[in-house]
Scaffold this motif. Sequence first.
Motif, PDB file in Angstrom:
ATOM      1  N   VAL A 384    -118.080 -44.409  54.859  1.00  0.00           N
ATOM      2  CA  VAL A 384    -118.838 -45.094  55.899  1.00  0.00           C
ATOM      3  C   VAL A 384    -118.969 -46.575  55.559  1.00  0.00           C
ATOM      4  O   VAL A 384    -119.389 -46.933  54.450  1.00  0.00           O
ATOM      5  CB  VAL A 384    -120.243 -44.477  56.046  1.00  0.00           C
ATOM      6  CG1 VAL A 384    -121.051 -45.225  57.108  1.00  0.00           C
ATOM      7  CG2 VAL A 384    -120.150 -42.994  56.372  1.00  0.00           C
ATOM      8  N   ALA A 386    -121.233 -49.598  56.205  1.00  0.00           N
ATOM      9  CA  ALA A 386    -122.606 -49.812  56.680  1.00  0.00           C
ATOM     10  C   ALA A 386    -122.778 -51.274  57.085  1.00  0.00           C
ATOM     11  O   ALA A 386    -122.891 -52.153  56.239  1.00  0.00           O
ATOM     12  CB  ALA A 386    -123.608 -49.439  55.600  1.00  0.00           C
ATOM     13  N   ALA A 420    -120.844 -47.599  60.700  1.00  0.00           N
ATOM     14  CA  ALA A 420    -122.227 -47.346  61.085  1.00  0.00           C
ATOM     15  C   ALA A 420    -122.870 -48.666  61.493  1.00  0.00           C
ATOM     16  O   ALA A 420    -123.177 -49.504  60.635  1.00  0.00           O
ATOM     17  CB  ALA A 420    -122.999 -46.708  59.924  1.00  0.00           C
ATOM     18  N   ASN A 422    -125.887 -51.065  63.301  1.00  0.00           N
ATOM     19  CA  ASN A 422    -127.341 -50.968  63.169  1.00  0.00           C
ATOM     20  C   ASN A 422    -128.131 -51.151  64.459  1.00  0.00           C
ATOM     21  O   ASN A 422    -129.323 -51.456  64.416  1.00  0.00           O
ATOM     22  CB  ASN A 422    -127.846 -51.945  62.106  1.00  0.00           C
ATOM     23  CG  ASN A 422    -127.545 -53.390  62.460  1.00  0.00           C
ATOM     24  OD1 ASN A 422    -127.135 -53.698  63.574  1.00  0.00           O
ATOM     25  ND2 ASN A 422    -127.745 -54.289  61.495  1.00  0.00           N
ATOM     26  N   LEU A 441    -120.659 -45.356  65.020  1.00  0.00           N
ATOM     27  CA  LEU A 441    -121.849 -44.520  65.017  1.00  0.00           C
ATOM     28  C   LEU A 441    -123.070 -45.423  64.856  1.00  0.00           C
ATOM     29  O   LEU A 441    -123.089 -46.305  63.997  1.00  0.00           O
ATOM     30  CB  LEU A 441    -121.798 -43.504  63.867  1.00  0.00           C
ATOM     31  CG  LEU A 441    -122.974 -42.536  63.774  1.00  0.00           C
ATOM     32  CD1 LEU A 441    -122.966 -41.568  64.954  1.00  0.00           C
ATOM     33  CD2 LEU A 441    -122.919 -41.763  62.452  1.00  0.00           C
ATOM     34  N   GLU A 442    -124.090 -45.213  65.679  1.00  0.00           N
ATOM     35  CA  GLU A 442    -125.294 -46.030  65.615  1.00  0.00           C
ATOM     36  C   GLU A 442    -126.302 -45.402  64.662  1.00  0.00           C
ATOM     37  O   GLU A 442    -126.609 -44.209  64.764  1.00  0.00           O
ATOM     38  CB  GLU A 442    -125.898 -46.166  67.014  1.00  0.00           C
ATOM     39  CG  GLU A 442    -126.881 -47.306  67.156  1.00  0.00           C
ATOM     40  CD  GLU A 442    -127.245 -47.574  68.611  1.00  0.00           C
ATOM     41  OE1 GLU A 442    -128.418 -47.338  68.962  1.00  0.00           O
ATOM     42  OE2 GLU A 442    -126.360 -47.996  69.379  1.00  0.00           O
ATOM     43  N   VAL A 443    -126.801 -46.219  63.726  1.00  0.00           N
ATOM     44  CA  VAL A 443    -127.800 -45.759  62.757  1.00  0.00           C
ATOM     45  C   VAL A 443    -128.947 -46.763  62.714  1.00  0.00           C
ATOM     46  O   VAL A 443    -128.889 -47.821  63.344  1.00  0.00           O
ATOM     47  CB  VAL A 443    -127.193 -45.598  61.349  1.00  0.00           C
ATOM     48  CG1 VAL A 443    -126.136 -44.504  61.328  1.00  0.00           C
ATOM     49  CG2 VAL A 443    -126.605 -46.930  60.858  1.00  0.00           C
ATOM     50  N   ARG A 616    -131.105 -40.740  61.787  1.00  0.00           N
ATOM     51  CA  ARG A 616    -129.652 -40.882  61.932  1.00  0.00           C
ATOM     52  C   ARG A 616    -128.973 -41.027  60.576  1.00  0.00           C
ATOM     53  O   ARG A 616    -127.899 -40.464  60.354  1.00  0.00           O
ATOM     54  CB  ARG A 616    -129.332 -42.076  62.842  1.00  0.00           C
ATOM     55  CG  ARG A 616    -129.764 -41.854  64.286  1.00  0.00           C
ATOM     56  CD  ARG A 616    -129.740 -43.134  65.102  1.00  0.00           C
ATOM     57  NE  ARG A 616    -130.170 -42.903  66.477  1.00  0.00           N
ATOM     58  CZ  ARG A 616    -131.441 -42.792  66.858  1.00  0.00           C
ATOM     59  NH1 ARG A 616    -132.407 -42.911  65.961  1.00  0.00           N
ATOM     60  NH2 ARG A 616    -131.750 -42.566  68.113  1.00  0.00           N
ATOM     61  N   TRP A 617    -129.586 -41.797  59.676  1.00  0.00           N
ATOM     62  CA  TRP A 617    -129.009 -41.912  58.340  1.00  0.00           C
ATOM     63  C   TRP A 617    -129.057 -40.567  57.612  1.00  0.00           C
ATOM     64  O   TRP A 617    -128.095 -40.195  56.920  1.00  0.00           O
ATOM     65  CB  TRP A 617    -129.758 -42.973  57.522  1.00  0.00           C
ATOM     66  CG  TRP A 617    -129.199 -44.356  57.654  1.00  0.00           C
ATOM     67  CD1 TRP A 617    -129.775 -45.426  58.278  1.00  0.00           C
ATOM     68  CD2 TRP A 617    -127.948 -44.827  57.145  1.00  0.00           C
ATOM     69  NE1 TRP A 617    -128.956 -46.529  58.194  1.00  0.00           N
ATOM     70  CE2 TRP A 617    -127.828 -46.195  57.507  1.00  0.00           C
ATOM     71  CE3 TRP A 617    -126.913 -44.224  56.435  1.00  0.00           C
ATOM     72  CZ2 TRP A 617    -126.726 -46.964  57.168  1.00  0.00           C
ATOM     73  CZ3 TRP A 617    -125.807 -44.990  56.087  1.00  0.00           C
ATOM     74  CH2 TRP A 617    -125.716 -46.340  56.449  1.00  0.00           C
ATOM     75  N   LEU A 620    -126.331 -38.379  58.930  1.00  0.00           N
ATOM     76  CA  LEU A 620    -125.008 -38.844  58.499  1.00  0.00           C
ATOM     77  C   LEU A 620    -124.736 -38.483  57.045  1.00  0.00           C
ATOM     78  O   LEU A 620    -123.668 -37.944  56.715  1.00  0.00           O
ATOM     79  CB  LEU A 620    -124.912 -40.358  58.689  1.00  0.00           C
ATOM     80  CG  LEU A 620    -123.625 -41.046  58.190  1.00  0.00           C
ATOM     81  CD1 LEU A 620    -122.403 -40.477  58.898  1.00  0.00           C
ATOM     82  CD2 LEU A 620    -123.717 -42.557  58.413  1.00  0.00           C
TER      83      LEU A 620
END
Length: 635
Positions: A384, A386, A420, A422, A441-443, A616-617, A620
Amino acid sequence: MENTVHIWDSEEIGSPKIYQNILWRSYTDSLNEKSVSIPRLVEKNSSHLKKLFLAWVFELGEVRVEGKRVVDHLEISPSFSFWWMSLIPQKLNYSASPHITTAIRLLAFDLWARDREINVIRLTSQNKALAECMQRWCLDRKVDFVWEFLPSNNSSTGILHNIYKRLPNLCKALIQFIRRIWCCWPLRKTGLDAWSKSDGKVSFFSYLSNLDETGEWKGEFRSRFWTKLPETLIKNDCKSNWLHIYCADSSHPTAQHARAKLEKFNKMAKGEQIHTALETFLSWQVIFQTLKDWFRILHFARKLEPFVSKVDCNSIHLWPLFKEEWYSSILGASSINTIFDFNLLKKAVEFLPKQKIGAYLYEQQSWELALIHCWKKEQHGVLVGAQHTSLLDWNLRNFHDPRSYKRSNNNDVPMPDILAVNGPAAMKVAKKNGYPKTRLLEVEALRYLYLEDLSKNKKLNRHRKTNELRVLVLSDYLAVNTENQMDLLLGALPFVSRDIEVTLKPHPALNINAADYMEIEINLVTDPVQDLLGSCDVAYTSPVTSAAVDAYCFGVPVITALDSDALNLSPLRECDDVCFVSTSEQLSEALNSIASRDVGTYKRKEFFMLDSELPRWKALLLETDESMLLETQSN
């Protein structure tokens, strides 16, 4: 005379009005009725110009030499090309490659000039590479060219600096390589045994910087990059591994201090976290392998340059701007350092037991691309990226030509399985710039979780004193940007309808003396931004400061001063309700507009994904399995 164009790449402009004036470094076009602002043209045509430049970078790598592409010639590991770690494909216009701005402005000028009849171009500039590009443009179009050279006003530097600057790239590279080995040698084998025997299945790759050592800190690992995430993993019985890239910092100025800090982290974690450094894996084997890989690509600098230098961008010859960077990329310090990082990461990932998932700070630095390749080669789980701060639309290192995203398993650009992002703002920018949607992917925005607490617990102090506008000035880390920002403010104040109360918060990396601005009373503060936002009516920010986002999300009106020497790198560039100014007149108009509003109507903005519980984190990192990896790889 009617068809003469005068390009002013300078602060001073003094061309007769009969010329068509092209203002290379000014957002204002009010010189006369014939003046044109190139920075404004860039903003107006930003998407088109960006596509042209990204396409050019892609095509450089695809040039065929003796039947092989450039990316294939520079392969240093099966299916991994050094090309992606070199400077030109990295596109670091935010920092190391400011000439990208010149290239973009050349494309904007060509767009303006294509349908116009021009007989003569006069260029006033001290930029030799720009003059070469413009001369080629004129030659191709049978236009007369005159270069009025401006002497450089750079301040003198030290004797040793000048000697080093004149050294061949090879010498610079070896000096930097030896220096780095010497400085980092004390970190060898730090935490190596625990890393190689770890039973944690989640790994992180980050920097040994931006540590939070405030409050009741007792030596435990606390990071402003990752904030609540390490603690959340411990609470969910998830052991983790942390590889830190050493950065000299005030709290650990040397590698010896860094080693002691990592050992303290491991002691405090009691097996829940394993901390080590990239330089842990430094060995004579890694050193010799780095030199071997480097020597193998050295001869490609001159072998490939005659071919890549012929690639034009939309019929514009840009190579004079990038020639020095090309040789620095392959022969210079950046080349040997990136190969060194590659071999260190290769060892780090080899020593690591099989991992379920990994995460790294997504900034598109060269080491990240090396990590992606090494991680996948060792067949670890999902990786991932970040995205931890604002995703800037003009920060070109974040994006590629769409053709780069297609997978052929042959020296492709390395990509994480998941990017990912933010929040909704970053998601919008990523999609707009063509990043594959299936990999997004939204985190939660870890670095901005405090904004959630502010929205719950802080009340805006919107009560003005009589006829007073409270301006919070958020400055830049670059002195030149801060000086421009303050000059605009001083020029605007006499034309603002209300009295002004100015509070100035300098960037931590820049010292400011209030006595330098005797024309106005300034309240100089060092409080955290979040403690200042509740008692101001407007935030006046520098061109690139991330603090502008804090103010925007808090609901404070934002005015941003533009930098005439760079692209618009503001994290709020796409926000219609943010005001960008380049003159004192524009700033006074913006301040008067805000002064006339009912400040109680301001609303907080949805910019980041905020939830301190990190659902979400957690999903994941704790619930991702091999099926997600297979799904992302198939896309």
